[in-house]
Design a protein around this motif. Structure first.
Motif, PDB file in Angstrom:
ATOM      1  N   LEU A 339       0.971  -1.255  -0.158  1.00 52.89           N
ATOM      2  CA  LEU A 339       0.028  -0.105   0.159  1.00 52.89           C
ATOM      3  C   LEU A 339       0.872   1.242  -0.057  1.00 52.89           C
ATOM      4  CD1 LEU A 339      -2.836   1.204   0.398  1.00 52.89           C
ATOM      5  CD2 LEU A 339      -2.604   1.053   2.665  1.00 52.89           C
ATOM      6  N   PRO A 340       0.887   2.193  -1.129  1.00 52.96           N
ATOM      7  CA  PRO A 340       1.572   3.279  -1.234  1.00 52.96           C
ATOM      8  C   PRO A 340       1.402   4.477  -0.071  1.00 52.96           C
ATOM      9  CG  PRO A 340       0.082   3.500  -2.994  1.00 52.96           C
ATOM     10  CD  PRO A 340      -0.198   2.037  -2.264  1.00 52.96           C
ATOM     11  N   LEU A 341       0.432   3.896   1.031  1.00 55.72           N
ATOM     12  CA  LEU A 341       0.124   4.991   1.971  1.00 55.72           C
ATOM     13  C   LEU A 341       0.589   4.606   3.344  1.00 55.72           C
ATOM     14  CD1 LEU A 341      -1.626   7.820   2.031  1.00 55.72           C
ATOM     15  CD2 LEU A 341      -3.355   6.387   2.997  1.00 55.72           C
ATOM     16  N   ARG A 342       1.225   5.672   4.024  1.00 51.63           N
ATOM     17  CA  ARG A 342       1.676   5.103   5.721  1.00 51.63           C
ATOM     18  C   ARG A 342       0.943   6.230   6.406  1.00 51.63           C
ATOM     19  NH1 ARG A 342       7.133   2.643   5.449  1.00 51.63           N
ATOM     20  NH2 ARG A 342       6.996   1.873   3.382  1.00 51.63           N
ATOM     21  N   ALA A 343       1.099   5.864   7.751  1.00 51.91           N
ATOM     22  CA  ALA A 343       0.449   6.583   8.511  1.00 51.91           C
ATOM     23  C   ALA A 343       1.049   7.964   8.696  1.00 51.91           C
ATOM     24  CB  ALA A 343       0.464   6.031  10.008  1.00 51.91           C
ATOM     25  N   SER A 344       2.325   7.778   8.421  1.00 52.95           N
ATOM     26  CA  SER A 344       3.012   9.274   8.488  1.00 52.95           C
ATOM     27  C   SER A 344       2.451  10.236   7.140  1.00 52.95           C
ATOM     28  CB  SER A 344       4.334   9.118   8.444  1.00 52.95           C
ATOM     29  OG  SER A 344       4.740   8.645   7.187  1.00 52.95           O
ATOM     30  N   ASP A 345       1.690   9.807   6.227  1.00 55.08           N
ATOM     31  CA  ASP A 345       1.370  10.643   5.221  1.00 55.08           C
ATOM     32  C   ASP A 345      -0.118  11.230   5.650  1.00 55.08           C
ATOM     33  OD1 ASP A 345       3.310   9.686   3.326  1.00 55.08           O
ATOM     34  OD2 ASP A 345       2.357   7.916   3.116  1.00 55.08           O
ATOM     35  N   LEU A 346      -0.566  10.947   6.774  1.00 54.37           N
ATOM     36  CA  LEU A 346      -1.717  11.486   7.138  1.00 54.37           C
ATOM     37  C   LEU A 346      -1.562  12.165   8.718  1.00 54.37           C
ATOM     38  CD1 LEU A 346      -4.248   8.436   6.326  1.00 54.37           C
ATOM     39  CD2 LEU A 346      -3.744  10.664   4.801  1.00 54.37           C
ATOM     40  N   GLY A 351      -4.928   8.123  16.323  1.00 58.74           N
ATOM     41  CA  GLY A 351      -5.857   7.038  17.035  1.00 58.74           C
ATOM     42  C   GLY A 351      -6.705   6.321  16.187  1.00 58.74           C
ATOM     43  N   PRO A 352      -8.060   6.119  16.570  1.00 58.47           N
ATOM     44  CA  PRO A 352      -8.995   5.155  15.846  1.00 58.47           C
ATOM     45  C   PRO A 352      -9.187   5.810  14.610  1.00 58.47           C
ATOM     46  CG  PRO A 352      -9.769   5.648  17.983  1.00 58.47           C
ATOM     47  CD  PRO A 352      -8.850   6.376  17.898  1.00 58.47           C
ATOM     48  N   ALA A 353      -9.328   7.180  14.286  1.00 56.48           N
ATOM     49  CA  ALA A 353      -9.512   7.832  13.136  1.00 56.48           C
ATOM     50  C   ALA A 353      -8.501   7.467  12.171  1.00 56.48           C
ATOM     51  CB  ALA A 353      -9.639   9.254  13.404  1.00 56.48           C
ATOM     52  N   LEU A 354      -7.237   7.388  12.414  1.00 55.35           N
ATOM     53  CA  LEU A 354      -6.250   7.009  11.516  1.00 55.35           C
ATOM     54  C   LEU A 354      -6.401   5.794  10.996  1.00 55.35           C
ATOM     55  CD1 LEU A 354      -3.190   7.569  10.338  1.00 55.35           C
ATOM     56  CD2 LEU A 354      -2.455   6.929  12.320  1.00 55.35           C
ATOM     57  N   ALA A 357      -9.126   5.472   8.552  1.00 58.48           N
ATOM     58  CA  ALA A 357      -8.784   5.925   7.230  1.00 58.48           C
ATOM     59  C   ALA A 357      -7.814   5.201   6.458  1.00 58.48           C
ATOM     60  CB  ALA A 357      -8.021   7.407   7.614  1.00 58.48           C
ATOM     61  N   LEU A 358      -6.630   4.541   7.160  1.00 59.73           N
ATOM     62  CA  LEU A 358      -5.750   3.380   6.386  1.00 59.73           C
ATOM     63  C   LEU A 358      -6.519   2.224   5.925  1.00 59.73           C
ATOM     64  CD1 LEU A 358      -3.013   3.685   8.916  1.00 59.73           C
ATOM     65  CD2 LEU A 358      -2.939   4.524   6.557  1.00 59.73           C
ATOM     66  N   LYS A 359      -7.444   1.693   6.804  1.00 55.47           N
ATOM     67  CA  LYS A 359      -8.179   0.512   6.303  1.00 55.47           C
ATOM     68  C   LYS A 359      -9.043   0.989   4.889  1.00 55.47           C
ATOM     69  CE  LYS A 359      -9.100  -3.466   8.332  1.00 55.47           C
ATOM     70  NZ  LYS A 359      -8.181  -3.684   9.380  1.00 55.47           N
ATOM     71  N   GLN A 360      -9.610   2.072   4.979  1.00 60.11           N
ATOM     72  CA  GLN A 360     -10.591   2.740   3.943  1.00 60.11           C
ATOM     73  C   GLN A 360      -9.743   2.787   2.700  1.00 60.11           C
ATOM     74  OE1 GLN A 360     -13.985   2.880   3.602  1.00 60.11           O
ATOM     75  NE2 GLN A 360     -13.296   3.087   1.496  1.00 60.11           N
ATOM     76  N   ALA A 361      -8.079   3.430   2.993  1.00 63.56           N
ATOM     77  CA  ALA A 361      -7.293   3.795   1.531  1.00 63.56           C
ATOM     78  C   ALA A 361      -7.267   2.289   1.211  1.00 63.56           C
ATOM     79  CB  ALA A 361      -6.233   4.479   2.257  1.00 63.56           C
ATOM     80  N   GLU A 362      -6.756   1.241   2.021  1.00 62.92           N
ATOM     81  CA  GLU A 362      -6.338   0.120   1.468  1.00 62.92           C
ATOM     82  C   GLU A 362      -7.654  -0.533   0.718  1.00 62.92           C
ATOM     83  OE1 GLU A 362      -5.791  -3.335   4.059  1.00 62.92           O
ATOM     84  OE2 GLU A 362      -4.141  -3.868   2.973  1.00 62.92           O
ATOM     85  N   ALA A 363      -8.879  -0.353   1.164  1.00 65.00           N
ATOM     86  CA  ALA A 363     -10.033  -0.812   0.360  1.00 65.00           C
ATOM     87  C   ALA A 363     -10.003  -0.305  -1.038  1.00 65.00           C
ATOM     88  CB  ALA A 363     -11.036  -0.600   1.291  1.00 65.00           C
ATOM     89  N   ALA A 376      -3.338  10.253  -4.730  1.00 66.62           N
ATOM     90  CA  ALA A 376      -4.797  10.044  -4.871  1.00 66.62           C
ATOM     91  C   ALA A 376      -5.333   9.698  -3.620  1.00 66.62           C
ATOM     92  CB  ALA A 376      -4.829   8.957  -6.007  1.00 66.62           C
ATOM     93  N   LEU A 377      -4.706   8.775  -2.803  1.00 66.51           N
ATOM     94  CA  LEU A 377      -5.244   8.123  -1.804  1.00 66.51           C
ATOM     95  C   LEU A 377      -5.182   9.058  -0.759  1.00 66.51           C
ATOM     96  CD1 LEU A 377      -3.295   4.921  -1.601  1.00 66.51           C
ATOM     97  CD2 LEU A 377      -5.743   4.975  -1.978  1.00 66.51           C
ATOM     98  N   ILE A 378      -4.283   9.937  -0.688  1.00 68.92           N
ATOM     99  CA  ILE A 378      -4.245  11.258   0.581  1.00 68.92           C
ATOM    100  C   ILE A 378      -5.409  11.996   0.081  1.00 68.92           C
ATOM    101  CG2 ILE A 378      -3.173  13.383   1.130  1.00 68.92           C
ATOM    102  CD1 ILE A 378      -0.408  11.909   0.986  1.00 68.92           C
ATOM    103  N   ALA A 379      -5.537  12.314  -1.084  1.00 66.76           N
ATOM    104  CA  ALA A 379      -6.858  13.179  -1.680  1.00 66.76           C
ATOM    105  C   ALA A 379      -8.230  12.699  -1.076  1.00 66.76           C
ATOM    106  CB  ALA A 379      -6.830  13.491  -3.013  1.00 66.76           C
ATOM    107  N   LYS A 380      -8.109  11.374  -1.156  1.00 64.53           N
ATOM    108  CA  LYS A 380      -9.524  10.498  -0.818  1.00 64.53           C
ATOM    109  C   LYS A 380      -9.574  10.495   0.465  1.00 64.53           C
ATOM    110  CE  LYS A 380     -10.784   6.799  -3.838  1.00 64.53           C
ATOM    111  NZ  LYS A 380     -12.296   7.032  -3.673  1.00 64.53           N
ATOM    112  N   SER A 381      -8.604  10.671   1.569  1.00 68.04           N
ATOM    113  CA  SER A 381      -8.863  10.434   2.808  1.00 68.04           C
ATOM    114  C   SER A 381      -9.492  11.654   3.448  1.00 68.04           C
ATOM    115  CB  SER A 381      -7.298  10.352   3.489  1.00 68.04           C
ATOM    116  OG  SER A 381      -6.812   9.421   2.956  1.00 68.04           O
ATOM    117  N   PRO A 382     -10.096  11.400   4.753  1.00 69.18           N
ATOM    118  CA  PRO A 382     -10.660  12.461   5.541  1.00 69.18           C
ATOM    119  C   PRO A 382      -9.674  13.571   6.157  1.00 69.18           C
ATOM    120  CG  PRO A 382     -10.829  10.227   6.702  1.00 69.18           C
ATOM    121  CD  PRO A 382     -10.062  10.125   5.427  1.00 69.18           C
TER     122      PRO A 382
END
Ligand code: ATP
Ligand code: MG
Length: 383
Positions: A339-346, A351-354, A357-363, A376-382
């Motif tokens: 997955l090209p997105l890590r916690a540090s990108d958001l 906490g739980p919100a992160l 968001a990571l689960k949704q990004a993976e889906a 694109a994944l960052i743009a889609k994230s809350p």
């Protein structure tokens, strides 16, 4: 012995030692059958007139390690050349209940032969290489005819596992042109409900051995027609299996019993067979991959290289389409992807919100066929 090559086997020293000590001793069962058919052998099982305590004493006196692995049925495992050789005293059944037998030791090869299952499994070879065939199994072996010793129904009532063994040995050693033995088949059909008394473990082990045969399709089709299949896997169907086996052999893919079990389609039934946890997870993943028709890339990412490839094969079989070789490299791609997105990108989430968001990004990323970029994944994230 030279012609069957047993003299090169680590078990030969045990066979010869017992014979030199004046006991009757024979290679028996699988290795004899396979060697006579020109097939490879692994274990050399030995049958002897010597009682287990005598075998133990003999082994220890001659520098072999010996372990009483099956005392109640008379088996001593003698270690020779780092291999465990099973030495079993001649036996006859005293009482049977369909699941296990009480046995008495015997000094008669014929009695020992009579309690075995199929004529081709009751062949013995002595240390000189001479074949002993007390029940005339050789013509059946030559014709590749898997036939019960004596009355099939009676033999099945003694041990219901023999129903599954009948199909397993037909799958491995039977002549498909000759077909399955009619008397054996009708006894299996008549007594199929006895399978329900067996432990799930024995059934599972036996079924996987059957499905590992080069082509088990005909055996499984006969199991379905005779009502045996539904006793072990109530929701199974034999239809997909020949298509899968054909795809495997056309593409030089090694048989895999679990993939074939998945092709029977009764995932719940299979999970109840007490196969290993790892096997149940793999089966479940194959089911998901097939039912959701996940793409090869997704299959590789979600389930890994091996199961991903299994899923591609099962899908091709279900759709009756030729195997798309490019799909295998897509599976490999998927298995290597991250997955090209890590916690540090958001950094604005925690906490739980992160986590959500990571689960949704993976889906989202999986749904895109692993193609969405980090931006694109960052743009889609809350936000
Ligand atoms: P494989 O190569 O698959 O191990 P095998 O013939 O050695 O084939 P096993 O299950 O190891 O099969 O059994 C060894 C031998 O013991 C058989 O050849 C048969 O003679 C006898 N045997 C095993 N299980 C049974 C049974 N349930 N009923 C009667 N005889 C049996
Ligand atoms: Mg064996």
């Amino acid at each position: 012995m030279n012609d069957l090559g047993f003299d090169k086997h680590p078990g030969y020293a045990v066979l010869k030692g017992l014979a030199d000590a004046g006991h009757q001793a024979f290679a028996v069962g699988g290795p004899v059958r396979n060697a006579l058919m020109g097939l490879p052998i692994d274990d050399l099982d030995i049958a002897t007139s010597a009682e287990p305590t005598v075998v133990m004493k003999w082994a220890e006196a001659h520098g072999f390690k010996a372990v009483p692995t099956g005392t109640d049925h008379g088996t001593i495992t003698v270690v020779s050349g780092h291999e465990g050789i099973e030495v079993t005293t001649f036996r006859r059944d005293v009482a049977t209940d369909g699941r296990r037998a009480v046995v008495a030791f015997s000094d008669s090869i014929e009695e020992d032969a009579r309690r075995r299952d199929f004529t081709m499994n009751a062949l013995y070879v002595d240390v000189q290489g001479v074949l002993h065939d007390p029940l005339n199994g050789m013509p059946d072996l030559k014709a590749r005819r898997v036939r019960f010793i004596d009355d099939p129904a009676q033999r099945i009532r003694e041990d219901y596992l023999r129903i599954l063994r009948f199909f397993r040995f037909f799958a491995w050693y039977g002549d498909p042109g000759l077909g399955i033995d009619a008397d054996g088949l009708s006894a299996c059909a008549e007594l199929a409900d006895g399978l329900e008394t067996l432990s799930k473990e024995r059934v599972g082990t036996e079924l996987l051995k059957l499905l590992n045969a080069p082509d088990p399709s005909q055996a499984v089709a006969s199991m379905e027609q005779s009502g045996v299949l539904m006793r072990v896997l109530p929701a199974a169907s034999a239809n997909l299996l020949p298509v899968l086996v054909h795809l495997e052999s056309e593409n030089g893919i090694v048989a895999n019993p679990l993939r074939r079990l998945a092709a029977l389609g009764d995932y719940d039934g299979a999970a109840h067979l007490r196969i290993s946890k790892k096997q149940i997870i793999k089966l479940h993943n194959m089911e998901t991959g097939l039912l959701e028709m996940v793409s090869p890339k997704q299959a590789g990412y979600r389930f890994g290289l091996e199961t991903g490839r299994d899923i591609v094969l099962l899908q091709s079989a279900a759709l009756e389409t030729p195997l798309d070789k490019a799909a295998f490299s897509d599976v490999d791609d998927g298995a290597r992807s991250e997955l090209p997105l890590r916690a540090s990108d958001l950094p604005w989430l925690s906490g739980p919100a992160l986590g959500v968001a990571l689960k949704q990004a993976e889906a989202d990323w999986i749904a895109s066929g692993l193609s969405l970029s980090k931006d694109a994944l960052i743009a889609k994230s809350p936000k």
